[in-house]
Design a protein around this motif. Structure first.
Motif, PDB file in Angstrom:
ATOM      1  N   GLY A   1       0.823  -1.205   0.000  1.00 54.62           N
ATOM      2  CA  GLY A   1       0.000   0.000   0.000  1.00 54.62           C
ATOM      3  C   GLY A   1       0.853   1.249   0.000  1.00 54.62           C
ATOM      4  O   GLY A   1       2.079   1.199  -0.123  1.00 54.62           O
TER       5      GLY A   1
ATOM      6  N   TRP B   1       4.534   3.788  -3.125  1.00 58.73           N
ATOM      7  CA  TRP B   1       3.742   2.692  -2.577  1.00 58.73           C
ATOM      8  C   TRP B   1       4.444   1.356  -2.803  1.00 58.73           C
ATOM      9  O   TRP B   1       5.335   1.238  -3.643  1.00 58.73           O
TER      10      TRP B   1
ATOM     11  N   ASP C   1      -8.011   1.105  -1.869  1.00 57.13           N
ATOM     12  CA  ASP C   1      -6.585   0.998  -1.546  1.00 57.13           C
ATOM     13  C   ASP C   1      -5.696   1.291  -2.751  1.00 57.13           C
ATOM     14  O   ASP C   1      -4.492   1.061  -2.703  1.00 57.13           O
TER      15      ASP C   1
ATOM     16  N   SER D   1      -5.965   7.182  -4.323  1.00 56.38           N
ATOM     17  CA  SER D   1      -6.281   7.651  -2.972  1.00 56.38           C
ATOM     18  C   SER D   1      -5.397   8.835  -2.592  1.00 56.38           C
ATOM     19  O   SER D   1      -5.852   9.774  -1.944  1.00 56.38           O
TER      20      SER D   1
END
Ligand code: SF4
Length: 708
Positions: A300, A428, A617, A622
């Motif tokens: 993530g 990420w 996610d 995001s």
């Protein structure tokens, strides 16, 4: 530019000749678009044109483009997102157009296709002048033999090919097999130094492109050409971006960097043969630290830099720099092509590892980035080879400035704040899959500023697609491209299809909202009833592969029609099978949302299981959403709803592909009719007749299929 511009026939006359030659029908939208493209080119103003399926938009931009090239002597670049469209242009539209316009223009229009260097066979590497990227993780004998068979096919093909273009190989080959015979632009020795330079396929393609009036390329190469300080594409003053709704995503991919134990190991393997073992070992050890750290970390977005990761990235960076220094001056072997190839390949990987580690540190601010080893010392011998086809050389932190406009709900923050927000990058971690180890990635939050400066700032750009208007305006996409109000004009030439009469948009408001846990039973029942009414003929567009598979499994037991699921098919041609048999249904996910073009009775019903918002996610989406919100905008509308609107419009656009098509788009997710954002989404879809009555829809489907 020639001093005396030739007197050429007007665009309208050329278009009529072109349409007649291809046996088509001239449509008002097509003429309007061709005139608008001509005006944009003449006034040097950016233009965005939405042209629905069936408009004939490729002729509508190619005709004024060719006319401009004939008049000015400058090439026009046409960029596409997909290979399918590239092929359509080069194999079908442009040859016919050249025939049609030859007698009306001073010279026969010439065209060429140009791709990134890694798409062409490298004769030097083929002759074993450069290192093979052997992968010591290749322990599975089945994989080895599958790759071996592909390698053999490439070698057989290499004896006959005239272009060296990878896309000629059918069926295609894996990246791993192809890498044995190709180089990136940064790895290339340069035609002057390479023993195979005179016969180099990539160089020949560039030469042909240099003589063409129209050069067809892809968004990735367009982005690299715009970003680098040297030209990759021939000189041009006009760019047509087709499939423009994909531009920002494709450019983001080009500027996304990645780092894993595998990339570090490859750098070590390449450098290890050329430098002291101890220096290479230091990088290997740093790579192993990285592997251990990433294996233990949750996948993530990485919002704050853990100390251990910061230290490991700095270790990797510094160890890569030590290897670069140990390799010595970059042009040391300029008279020894074999060694030069080995060294160049090593420099390329080490530069990537070093620069990406630094870029990831920089993403967390100056305190995290530090100056480390510095990166100015080793000089690049030939800047011409700095462009990588994968874009790995395009560091986003310095090249990706701000999109100046706000999200759909506007941004309250000042320009400086917005600039700062959109200059940022996001890091990420992607979890490992199979042989692919956990991988850290870094990408810019916005590519708008970079496009604005480097693409729109330099040339006249025409952007076109069947889907540009989201929520009824082009503003969302213009913001992604970095275009400010007043810097571009928009035009919607509509569609020749009579959407309200030919198609129904059905929203199943009686169904529950989709949950997190797979496909609700009520959805399966609804799909079964719709498919029975349509007699097959259904394209099922699912928001996840899991849902597509669940629906396939459940319905194969209940329905009497053949049901294909993307990924199941061993021939790799499920769309062809689907198109060839009206009773057949095809279920799948993302690539089908945009890639299916099946006119006729085989496609009468499109089922969409849920509104395709990005996953919560999804690290980039995001992070972008959060940054828009932080500057006072509506992050959900600017990012998630915009993403969903684009995909929904593309998915719903699969239904009508020819003037005779009729059918139903069924959206099972009731939020499309009930949620507060539903107006924005509905305004992004073709204007089908709308209903929420399941009985009416099934009746309409039965009537439709009875008529077929
Ligand atoms: S010039 Fe570059 S791409 Fe062409 S054959 Fe030589 S090394 Fe390969």
């Amino acid at each position: 530019m020639p001093k005396d511009r030739p007197e050429l026939p007007p665009v309208e006359e050329l278009l009529t000749a072109a349409v007649t030659a291809v046996g088509g029908v001239e449509r008002p939208g097509q003429v309007k678009m061709a005139q608008a493209v001509r005006d944009a080119v003449e006034s040097e103003e950016h233009l965005a044109v939405q042209a629905g399926t069936g408009t004939g938009k490729s002729l509508a931009y190619l005709v004024p483009a060719i006319r401009h090239a004939a008049e000015s002597g400058e090439a026009v670049v046409v960029s596409t997102a997909t290979i399918a469209l590239q092929r359509q242009l080069v194999d079908r539209d442009l040859p016919r157009l050249a025939d049609a316009l030859e007698g009306l223009l001073p010279n026969r229009p010439e065209f060429a296709i140009l791709k990134g260097r890694r798409n062409y066979l490298c004769r030097h590497k083929m002759a074993a002048g450069m290192p093979e990227d052997e992968d010591d993780q290749l322990f599975d004998p089945r994989e080895v033999s599958a790759t071996g068979r592909m390698v053999q096919r490439i070698q057989d093909w290499a004896d006959d090919t005239e272009t060296g273009d990878r896309d000629e190989i059918v069926p295609g080959v894996s990246d791993q097999a192809w890498r044995q015979f190709s180089v990136t632009a940064r790895e290339c020795l340069g035609a002057q130094r390479c023993p195979s330079g005179a016969d180099c396929f990539a160089e020949l393609a560039r030469e042909r492109a240099g003589e063409a009036d129209v050069v067809v390329t892809n968004h990735a190469l367009l982005a690299i050409d715009a970003m680098e300080d040297f030209a990759v594409l021939p000189e041009h003053d006009v760019v047509v971006v087709d499939e423009a709704h994909e531009l920002a995503d494709r450019v983001t991919s080009v500027v996304t960097g990645e780092l894993s134990e595998a990339t570090v190991s490859l750098a070590v393997r390449r450098a290890g043969r050329l430098i002291e073992q101890g220096v290479a070992d230091r990088l290997q050890e740093a790579g192993e630290d990285l592997r251990a750290l990433l294996a233990a970390a949750p996948p993530g977005r990485v919002d704050t830099l853990p100390q251990s990761l910061g230290m490991t990235l700095a270790l990797v960076r510094d160890a890569a720099f030590a290897c670069i220094t140990a390799l010595g001056p970059r042009n040391k072997d300029k008279d020894d092509p074999e060694n030069a190839g080995l060294r160049k390949a090593a420099f390329t990987m080490l530069d990537d590892v070093h620069d990406t580690a630094q870029r990831m540190l920089d993403a967390f601010g100056p305190a995290a980035g530090g100056t480390g080893s510095g990166r100015d010392a080793p000089e690049t011998a030939d800047s011409d080879s700095r462009a990588s086809d994968s874009g790995a050389s395009c560091t986003g932190s310095s090249g990706t400035g701000a999109s100046a406009s706000g999200g759909p709900a506007g941004r309250a923050g000042g320009d400086a704040e917005a600039e700062e927000i959109h200059r940022a990058e996001v890091v990420w971690l992607e979890e490992g899959r199979g042989r692919v180890p956990p991988t850290l990635r870094v990408a810019p939050l916005s590519v708008g500023g970079m496009l604005r400066d480097k693409l729109f700032g330099e040339r006249t750009v025409v952007l076109t697609s069947a889907t540009l208007a989201l929520g009824g305006t082009f503003d969302s996409l213009a913001r992604q491209w970095g275009l400010r109000p007043g810097e571009w004009t928009g035009l919607d030439v509509g569609s020749p299809f009579d959407h309200p009469r030919r198609g129904i948009l059905y929203v199943a408001t009686h169904l529950p909202q989709p949950g997190r846990d797979g496909l609700p039973e009520a959805y399966v029942d609804e799909i079964a009833e719709l498919i029975e009414a349509a007699g097959g003929r259904t394209l099922g567009l699912f928001s996840s592969m899991r849902a597509a598979k669940a629906a396939t499994e459940a319905l194969r037991e209940r329905l009497d029609v053949p049901l294909l699921c993307q990924g199941d098919d061993s021939t790799g041609q499920p769309v062809k099978q689907f198109a060839g048999d009206p009773a057949t249904c095809l279920f799948g996910t993302l690539s089908l949302w945009q890639g299916v073009d099946v006119p006729g009775p085989s496609l009468t019903l499109v089922i969409i299981d849920r509104i395709p918002f990005p996953r919560p996610d999804d690290p980039l989406a995001s992070a972008r959403q959060r940054h828009v919100a932080a500057s006072g905008g509506n992050g959900f509308m600017a990012v998630a709803a915009t993403h969903a609107a684009l995909l929904l419009a593309q998915g719903a656009g699969r239904l009508l592909r020819s003037m005779d098509d009729r059918g139903v788009v069924a959206v099972l997710d009731p939020r499309l009719a009930t949620a507060r954002y539903s107006g924005f989404l509905l305004n992004s879809l073709p204007p089908y007749w709308r209903t929420t009555d399941p009985g009416k829809v099934r009746e309409a489907l039965r009537r439709l299929t009875a008529d077929l």
